[in-house]
Design a protein around this motif. Structure first.
Motif, PDB file in Angstrom:
ATOM      1  N   ARG A  96       1.287  13.323   1.049  1.00 49.69           N
ATOM      2  CA  ARG A  96       0.573  13.879   2.199  1.00 49.69           C
ATOM      3  C   ARG A  96      -0.945  13.913   2.005  1.00 49.69           C
ATOM      4  O   ARG A  96      -1.671  14.344   2.890  1.00 49.69           O
ATOM      5  CB  ARG A  96       1.091  15.284   2.505  1.00 49.69           C
ATOM      6  CG  ARG A  96       2.534  15.309   2.974  1.00 49.69           C
ATOM      7  CD  ARG A  96       3.003  16.716   3.271  1.00 49.69           C
ATOM      8  NE  ARG A  96       4.408  16.741   3.661  1.00 49.69           N
ATOM      9  CZ  ARG A  96       5.418  16.807   2.796  1.00 49.69           C
ATOM     10  NH1 ARG A  96       5.170  16.870   1.504  1.00 49.69           N
ATOM     11  NH2 ARG A  96       6.661  16.816   3.221  1.00 49.69           N
ATOM     12  N   ALA A  97      -1.404  13.466   0.836  1.00 49.36           N
ATOM     13  CA  ALA A  97      -2.844  13.364   0.604  1.00 49.36           C
ATOM     14  C   ALA A  97      -3.248  11.949   0.229  1.00 49.36           C
ATOM     15  O   ALA A  97      -4.436  11.648   0.144  1.00 49.36           O
ATOM     16  CB  ALA A  97      -3.277  14.335  -0.497  1.00 49.36           C
ATOM     17  N   TRP A  98      -2.275  11.096  -0.010  1.00 51.09           N
ATOM     18  CA  TRP A  98      -2.542   9.719  -0.441  1.00 51.09           C
ATOM     19  C   TRP A  98      -3.152   8.921   0.709  1.00 51.09           C
ATOM     20  O   TRP A  98      -2.631   8.924   1.826  1.00 51.09           O
ATOM     21  CB  TRP A  98      -1.245   9.067  -0.900  1.00 51.09           C
ATOM     22  CG  TRP A  98      -1.375   7.741  -1.572  1.00 51.09           C
ATOM     23  CD1 TRP A  98      -0.890   6.545  -1.126  1.00 51.09           C
ATOM     24  CD2 TRP A  98      -2.005   7.465  -2.827  1.00 51.09           C
ATOM     25  NE1 TRP A  98      -1.175   5.542  -2.013  1.00 51.09           N
ATOM     26  CE2 TRP A  98      -1.862   6.077  -3.071  1.00 51.09           C
ATOM     27  CE3 TRP A  98      -2.679   8.250  -3.761  1.00 51.09           C
ATOM     28  CZ2 TRP A  98      -2.367   5.465  -4.217  1.00 51.09           C
ATOM     29  CZ3 TRP A  98      -3.181   7.645  -4.901  1.00 51.09           C
ATOM     30  CH2 TRP A  98      -3.029   6.279  -5.124  1.00 51.09           C
ATOM     31  N   PRO A  99      -4.290   8.237   0.487  1.00 49.73           N
ATOM     32  CA  PRO A  99      -4.947   7.507   1.582  1.00 49.73           C
ATOM     33  C   PRO A  99      -4.094   6.370   2.127  1.00 49.73           C
ATOM     34  O   PRO A  99      -3.424   5.656   1.380  1.00 49.73           O
ATOM     35  CB  PRO A  99      -6.222   6.970   0.917  1.00 49.73           C
ATOM     36  CG  PRO A  99      -6.443   7.832  -0.281  1.00 49.73           C
ATOM     37  CD  PRO A  99      -5.072   8.183  -0.763  1.00 49.73           C
ATOM     38  N   ASP A 100      -4.147   6.202   3.448  1.00 47.75           N
ATOM     39  CA  ASP A 100      -3.516   5.053   4.091  1.00 47.75           C
ATOM     40  C   ASP A 100      -4.429   3.842   4.047  1.00 47.75           C
ATOM     41  O   ASP A 100      -3.963   2.704   4.174  1.00 47.75           O
ATOM     42  CB  ASP A 100      -3.191   5.389   5.553  1.00 47.75           C
ATOM     43  CG  ASP A 100      -2.238   6.566   5.659  1.00 47.75           C
ATOM     44  OD1 ASP A 100      -1.074   6.420   5.234  1.00 47.75           O
ATOM     45  OD2 ASP A 100      -2.657   7.631   6.153  1.00 47.75           O
ATOM     46  N   LEU A 101      -5.713   4.090   3.906  1.00 48.34           N
ATOM     47  CA  LEU A 101      -6.715   3.034   3.812  1.00 48.34           C
ATOM     48  C   LEU A 101      -7.793   3.499   2.846  1.00 48.34           C
ATOM     49  O   LEU A 101      -8.223   4.655   2.916  1.00 48.34           O
ATOM     50  CB  LEU A 101      -7.320   2.741   5.196  1.00 48.34           C
ATOM     51  CG  LEU A 101      -8.550   1.825   5.254  1.00 48.34           C
ATOM     52  CD1 LEU A 101      -8.196   0.409   4.824  1.00 48.34           C
ATOM     53  CD2 LEU A 101      -9.147   1.820   6.665  1.00 48.34           C
ATOM     54  N   SER A 102      -8.190   2.632   1.946  1.00 50.79           N
ATOM     55  CA  SER A 102      -9.237   2.987   0.981  1.00 50.79           C
ATOM     56  C   SER A 102     -10.381   1.993   1.084  1.00 50.79           C
ATOM     57  O   SER A 102     -10.157   0.775   1.135  1.00 50.79           O
ATOM     58  CB  SER A 102      -8.671   2.988  -0.449  1.00 50.79           C
ATOM     59  OG  SER A 102      -9.672   3.332  -1.394  1.00 50.79           O
ATOM     60  N   VAL A 103     -11.594   2.518   1.126  1.00 52.73           N
ATOM     61  CA  VAL A 103     -12.807   1.687   1.177  1.00 52.73           C
ATOM     62  C   VAL A 103     -13.736   2.135   0.057  1.00 52.73           C
ATOM     63  O   VAL A 103     -14.109   3.311  -0.011  1.00 52.73           O
ATOM     64  CB  VAL A 103     -13.532   1.809   2.537  1.00 52.73           C
ATOM     65  CG1 VAL A 103     -14.795   0.957   2.547  1.00 52.73           C
ATOM     66  CG2 VAL A 103     -12.604   1.408   3.683  1.00 52.73           C
TER      67      VAL A 103
END
Length: 288
Positions: A192-199
């Protein structure tokens, strides 16, 4: 209290935007001289993969460098979120004095007229979701992050340098935890905290004249590419924040990965000590 259904991250039931075990994820790499443009181009390269994961409410977890925070890359993210018509976007940070940095570095001015709400997680988050973790006990996760439709990590590459550099995916998770619980975080991803998109983006090179943007929907793959750019070993341990993750399998599109050149500085020498003496010179000893 929410029972622990978050770890390990792999294997998990595949969902929209998740990387299925054994599959290969895509990471976009763009080199440019403009931070806003580099992020925009990287996101454009991944448009087909990003669109399915966009859902409201959207939360952007950004790491703020106190003296060098730059709001320009945020604008490129807001452009793609705005085109998806997700409503209000929350720009959140768990950094110390995040609210003051948002003001001082021009983030609010950059987002003027947009449906954006800024949130200092450490000071202004009012609701915390309690999660039970095996071997740790309970930790509190910001409800704004836990209930988000999609989570995006925006991390300056400068934050990944140095011996205490933390992978961007874990840094975003750590920021979403209650300040009093962060020291107990074991590094194992929280769904529930893991990013769906990382930049990951920012200046690279000896003089920072070039900027790079690295983006993907698999944060572990993005971290691996960023580590390669910085010439770092992504498996290096970093205290209790480090946890073993399955090595990601990925392909890179856009520009090639080139490690940042190592800095080499010649030490200055006192005048008259170790200086080359030229026998052919009129005054070979250098005296007056």
């Amino acid at each position: 209290m929410v029972p622990d259904q978050d770890a390990p991250l792999r294997p998990i039931a595949p969902s929209v935007g998740s990387t299925i075990e054994g599959s290969t994820s895509t990471v976009a790499v763009v080199r440019s001289d403009n931070r806003r443009g580099a992020v925009a181009e990287a996101l454009a390269l991944l448009d087909a993969e990003i669109r399915p994961i966009l859902a409201g409410p959207a939360v952007i977890l950004t790491h703020l460098e106190p003296r060098r925070a730059d709001p320009a890359p945020l604008s490129s993210l807001l452009d793609i979120l705005g085109s998806a018509d997700l409503g209000e976007v929350v720009v959140a940070s768990g950094c110390v004095n995040a609210g003051a940095i948002f003001d001082r570095s021009g983030f609010r001015r950059e987002c003027w007229g947009r449906a954006v709400r800024f949130l200092d997680l450490a000071r202004d988050e009012e609701r915390w979701r309690t999660i039970e973790r095996p071997g740790i006990g309970t930790i509190r996760l910001a409800e704004t992050v836990a209930s988000a439709g999609c989570r995006i990590a925006l991390t300056p590459i400068e934050a990944l340098k140095g011996w205490r550099g933390m992978p961007a995916g874990r840094r975003a998770m750590l920021a979403a935890l209650h300040p009093d619980d962060r020291f107990r975080f074991d590094g194992v991803p929280i769904r529930r905290a893991w990013p769906d998109l990382s930049v990951v983006e920012g200046p690279v090179g000896r003089f920072g004249r070039e900027v790079i943007a690295i983006a993907g929907i698999d944060p572990t793959a993005v971290d691996a590419v960023a580590a390669a750019v910085l010439g770092k070993d992504r498996r290096r341990r970093s205290g209790t924040i480090e946890a073993e993750l399955e090595p990601p399998r990925f392909t890179v599109i856009g520009d090639p990965i080139e490690p940042e050149p190592a800095r080499s500085w010649r030490p200055s020498l006192p005048l008259g000590h170790g200086l080359r003496r030229d026998a052919g010179h009129g005054n070979p000893e250098g005296g007056s």
